[in-house]
Design a protein around this motif. Structure first.
Motif, mmCIF file in Angstrom:
data_model
loop_
_atom_site.group_PDB
_atom_site.id
_atom_site.type_symbol
_atom_site.label_atom_id
_atom_site.label_comp_id
_atom_site.label_asym_id
_atom_site.label_seq_id
_atom_site.Cartn_x
_atom_site.Cartn_y
_atom_site.Cartn_z
ATOM 1 N N PHE A 93 0.843 -1.189 0.000
ATOM 2 C CA PHE A 93 0.000 0.000 0.000
ATOM 3 C C PHE A 93 0.882 1.244 0.000
ATOM 4 O O PHE A 93 1.946 1.261 0.645
ATOM 5 C CB PHE A 93 -0.881 0.045 1.251
ATOM 6 N N VAL A 94 0.417 2.283 -0.700
ATOM 7 C CA VAL A 94 1.041 3.601 -0.606
ATOM 8 C C VAL A 94 0.030 4.545 0.025
ATOM 9 O O VAL A 94 -1.119 4.642 -0.426
ATOM 10 C CB VAL A 94 1.488 4.129 -1.979
ATOM 11 N N ILE A 95 0.457 5.216 1.091
ATOM 12 C CA ILE A 95 -0.388 6.159 1.823
ATOM 13 C C ILE A 95 0.214 7.547 1.629
ATOM 14 O O ILE A 95 1.406 7.755 1.901
ATOM 15 C CB ILE A 95 -0.413 5.822 3.325
ATOM 16 N N THR A 96 -0.563 8.488 1.135
ATOM 17 C CA THR A 96 -0.088 9.872 1.067
ATOM 18 C C THR A 96 -0.714 10.649 2.212
ATOM 19 O O THR A 96 -1.917 10.562 2.463
ATOM 20 C CB THR A 96 -0.437 10.531 -0.276
ATOM 21 N N ALA A 97 0.133 11.388 2.930
ATOM 22 C CA ALA A 97 -0.326 12.114 4.114
ATOM 23 C C ALA A 97 0.434 13.419 4.232
ATOM 24 O O ALA A 97 1.563 13.555 3.741
ATOM 25 C CB ALA A 97 -0.116 11.263 5.368
ATOM 26 N N VAL A 98 -0.183 14.385 4.904
ATOM 27 C CA VAL A 98 0.418 15.699 5.112
ATOM 28 C C VAL A 98 1.084 15.714 6.486
ATOM 29 O O VAL A 98 0.446 15.389 7.503
ATOM 30 C CB VAL A 98 -0.640 16.810 5.023
ATOM 31 N N VAL A 99 2.353 16.099 6.526
ATOM 32 C CA VAL A 99 3.080 16.154 7.792
ATOM 33 C C VAL A 99 2.539 17.310 8.628
ATOM 34 O O VAL A 99 2.498 18.453 8.163
ATOM 35 C CB VAL A 99 4.594 16.339 7.549
ATOM 36 N N PRO A 100 2.086 17.055 9.869
ATOM 37 C CA PRO A 100 1.565 18.138 10.711
ATOM 38 C C PRO A 100 2.669 19.115 11.115
ATOM 39 O O PRO A 100 3.860 18.823 10.997
ATOM 40 C CB PRO A 100 1.018 17.401 11.942
ATOM 41 N N ASP A 101 2.256 20.257 11.628
ATOM 42 C CA ASP A 101 3.196 21.242 12.140
ATOM 43 C C ASP A 101 3.774 20.727 13.454
ATOM 44 O O ASP A 101 3.031 20.422 14.399
ATOM 45 C CB ASP A 101 2.461 22.568 12.363
#
Length: 662
Positions: free
Chosen positions: A622-630
């Motif tokens: 699986f490939v998961i794309t996510a935004v790195v939090p501050d």
């Protein structure tokens, strides 16, 4: 008797030769030595014991090996001289001999600090490690002087039988692994200063098992089987399986004392007979996990000190093994606990002995100064501690008494005829899967394999060489189920193979497997490893990782597939993470269109990251794309959660910049 044999002298001759080896009144094996037969028959009758086996050795010669009663009453199978039994604490002497073997090679010393060899198994967060733990030596562990008191006079807590307590405290699935038990105990106080007293401790031998693994780079079972038992001509001894579905060929059925909660998650039976899920046999490998025969245990005992030829251990090692320890308990004692055995000096030498006991199992071995070895295994145990002590005393006195009644010992050696040694090279070359966590999630290196996800099988002699699949191995867009004659079966279904090697196989689990503890077997040109049980589940999320400077990092890239900068990901950046085990998937298909999947929860540094997409992009990946939090720069813990199941802790993501405003 059939008509052709009536009045036949040949028939009489055959009966005279074969009758002693046949089943008569529930006895099987070599010709009897009557006082020992009387003892075993009386023991089984008196206590209504289903079955047992006995080996008698003198001066390294196997004089008698017999089975009594029933190995498996439900299936009407008689006990044999070579029936396999769990041997419980007789396993400790195998571990002690292995430690001394490593000392002889310069890989360990007896005064070495034990927990310094296990730096990765740290105390749980929020607990305080006892300062005295750092002073515990290898010798303390061998002699039960490490500082733990499992008895009611001490803590009354044996962690090796406390899986629910440990898994609840650590927030991990059961049964508690050998490593997690050590982590838990590193956060507990000792009961006394190390070296001060003798207090029997299963846990100390669990620690020794993990130390053996660290200094050899092999699993405990792999090292013992190939480097200790194989040179002795022993091939059939192995770590057992806990559940009834994992009984080994020739292994007896264990008579339970009631039922209890099952420590194995997702097993079909929530209440089980004590011997079949009441505790984890595989997790107790080094202190109580071995399964063997009375014949092979006798072979082991005689090989240790050379009663059948060359000694496996040096005289110095045997002297250290049998020396009086410094614990106060032994100051004026006539006998003491050495390394894995009780020792009593007598005229002409020493007597050694040890007992073993878990629900459904009673074992006992004696080595006498005048050349005898007696081994008794039973598939039964009394229900009370008083009963356990009484049966052990009865076996001990009964064996000595039987020996005293023998007026003439047979001039035979069934080690040389009926039960010869296995060639050491052949024994070492036997393929097997390690019973303790030999089948793992390939990303987490922990239990939990999901249909269609990637797993690892670890063991010995699993393949003739090392290679991965090539385009020539692909047929009709399907991955191979065999490489160089090596195949894997999970619950009887062929698995798809990525690579094979003598020590490790990477495989994709078949699709549509049921959840539970299922059998896994490797075949090498139709030679089977035998089966072990693996945890198959619907969710076991794991991030693929890499190691750098002793830290485990999640494999990650920018969302376009390019590498992250040397400093790592930055807050607000979209990254791609690579995982397996999020959910069951199809298996074996090499190339197909990306398929959307259920989005997991991703936390980085304890903060939920926004997940944009989750897709199955290749076989089991699986490939998961996510935004790195501050968040601040540095190594931040990253965890996936799929349907309430977390990926293991201890994985980090490099974050490059500081939190805004810092």
């Amino acid at each position: 008797m059939p008509a052709p044999f009536r009045h036949s002298s040949l028939a009489v001759t055959l009966l005279m030769v074969l009758l002693p080896f046949s089943s008569v009144f529930g006895q099987t094996g070599t010709p009897p030595i009557p006082p020992f037969d009387d003892f075993m028959n009386g023991l089984l009758t008196k206590h209504k014991i289903p079955g047992g086996s006995l080996a008698v050795v003198k001066d390294g010669r196997l004089l008698m090996a017999r089975g009594y009663g029933m190995a498996d009453p439900a299936n009407k199978l008689q006990a044999q001289p070579d029936s396999r039994y769990r041997i419980a604490s007789l396993s400790k002497f195998i571990t002690a001999v292995t430690v001394l073997h490593l000392v002889e090679q310069g890989k360990l010393t007896l005064d070495q600090k034990a927990f310094a060899l296990l730096p990765d198994l740290t105390a749980p967060f929020g607990t305080q490690e006892d300062d005295r733990l750092s002073s515990i030596t290898i010798a303390n562990l061998l002699t039960h002087t490490g500082g733990w008191d499992d008895s009611s006079a001490g803590s009354g807590f044996d962690p090796m039988f406390a899986s629910p307590t440990i898994t609840a405290a650590l927030g991990v699935s059961g049964p508690a692994s050998s490593e997690n038990t050590i982590r838990y105990m590193r956060g507990q106080k000792l009961d006394f200063d190390p070296g001060l007293y003798y207090r029997y401790s299963n846990f100390g031998y669990n620690v020794l098992g993990r130390i053996i693994e660290r200094v050899t780079g092999m699993s405990y079972e792999q090292y013992v089987r190939t480097q200790v038992l194989a040179p002795m001509g022993i091939a059939g001894t192995r770590i057992g399986n806990s559940l009834a579905s994992g009984r080994l060929p020739g292994e007896v059925a264990y008579s339970p004392n009631g039922i209890t909660d099952n420590v194995f998650p997702e097993d079909a039976d929530q209440q089980v007979p004590w011997p079949y899920g009441g505790w984890c046999v595989e997790c107790q490998d080094a202190h109580g996990g071995w399964v063997t025969t009375v014949i092979d245990y006798a072979r082991f005992m005689t090989a240790v000190e050379g009663r059948r030829g060359s000694s496996f251990l040096t005289p110095d090692s045997i002297a250290a093994m049998t020396a009086r320890p410094g614990a106060r308990d032994w100051d004026n004692a006539s006998a003491w606990y050495g390394f894995g055995i009780m020792v009593r000096p007598v005229t002409g030498g020493q007597n050694w002995w040890h007992s073993g006991s878990t629900d459904g199992t009673t074992t006992y071995q004696i080595r006498s100064s005048n050349g005898f070895n007696w081994i008794v295994f039973l598939n039964w145990r009394p229900a009370t501690n008083d009963g356990i002590n009484a049966i052990q005393n009865e076996i001990d006195s009964g064996l000595w008494n039987a020996s005293s009644k023998v007026t003439s010992w047979p001039d035979v050696d069934y080690f040389a005829t009926s039960y010869p040694d296995v060639d050491p090279a052949q024994a070492a070359a036997q393929p097997f899967i390690s019973a303790r966590d030999g089948v793992l999630n390939s990303a987490t290196l922990d239990r939990g394999v999901v249909s269609g996800s990637w797993g690892l099988i670890r063991g010995s002699n699993l393949a003739p060489g090392t290679r991965g699949w090539t385009p020539e191995d692909i047929s009709r867009n399907r991955m191979p189920t065999s490489l160089d004659g090596v195949s894997v079966l999970v619950n009887g279904e062929p698995a798809y193979l990525f690579s094979v090697s003598p020590a490790e196989i990477a495989f994709q689990a078949p699709q549509d497997l049921p959840s539970g503890w299922l059998p896994v077997e490797v075949k090498i040109n139709d030679v089977s490893t035998g089966m072990v049980l693996a945890h198959i589940t619907r969710n076991a999320p794991g991030l693929f990782t890499y190691q750098e400077n002793g830290v485990t990092y999640a494999s990650a890239s920018q969302d376009d597939g390019s590498e992250l900068t040397d400093g790592g990901a930055t807050p607000g950046q979209v990254i791609s993470l690579f995982a397996t085990g999020l959910e069951p998937t199809r298996a074996g298909i090499v190339a197909s269109m990306a398929q959307q999947a259920q989005m997991p929860v991703v936390t980085i540094g304890g903060i939920n990251a926004k997940v944009r997409t989750t897709a199955l992009v290749g076989p089991g990946v699986f490939v998961i794309t996510a935004v790195v939090p501050d968040m601040p720069s540095g190594d931040q813990a990253i965890v996936l959660t799929s349907n309430g199941v977390d990926s293991p802790f201890g994985v980090f993501l490099k974050v490059a910049s500081s939190q805004s405003g810092n």
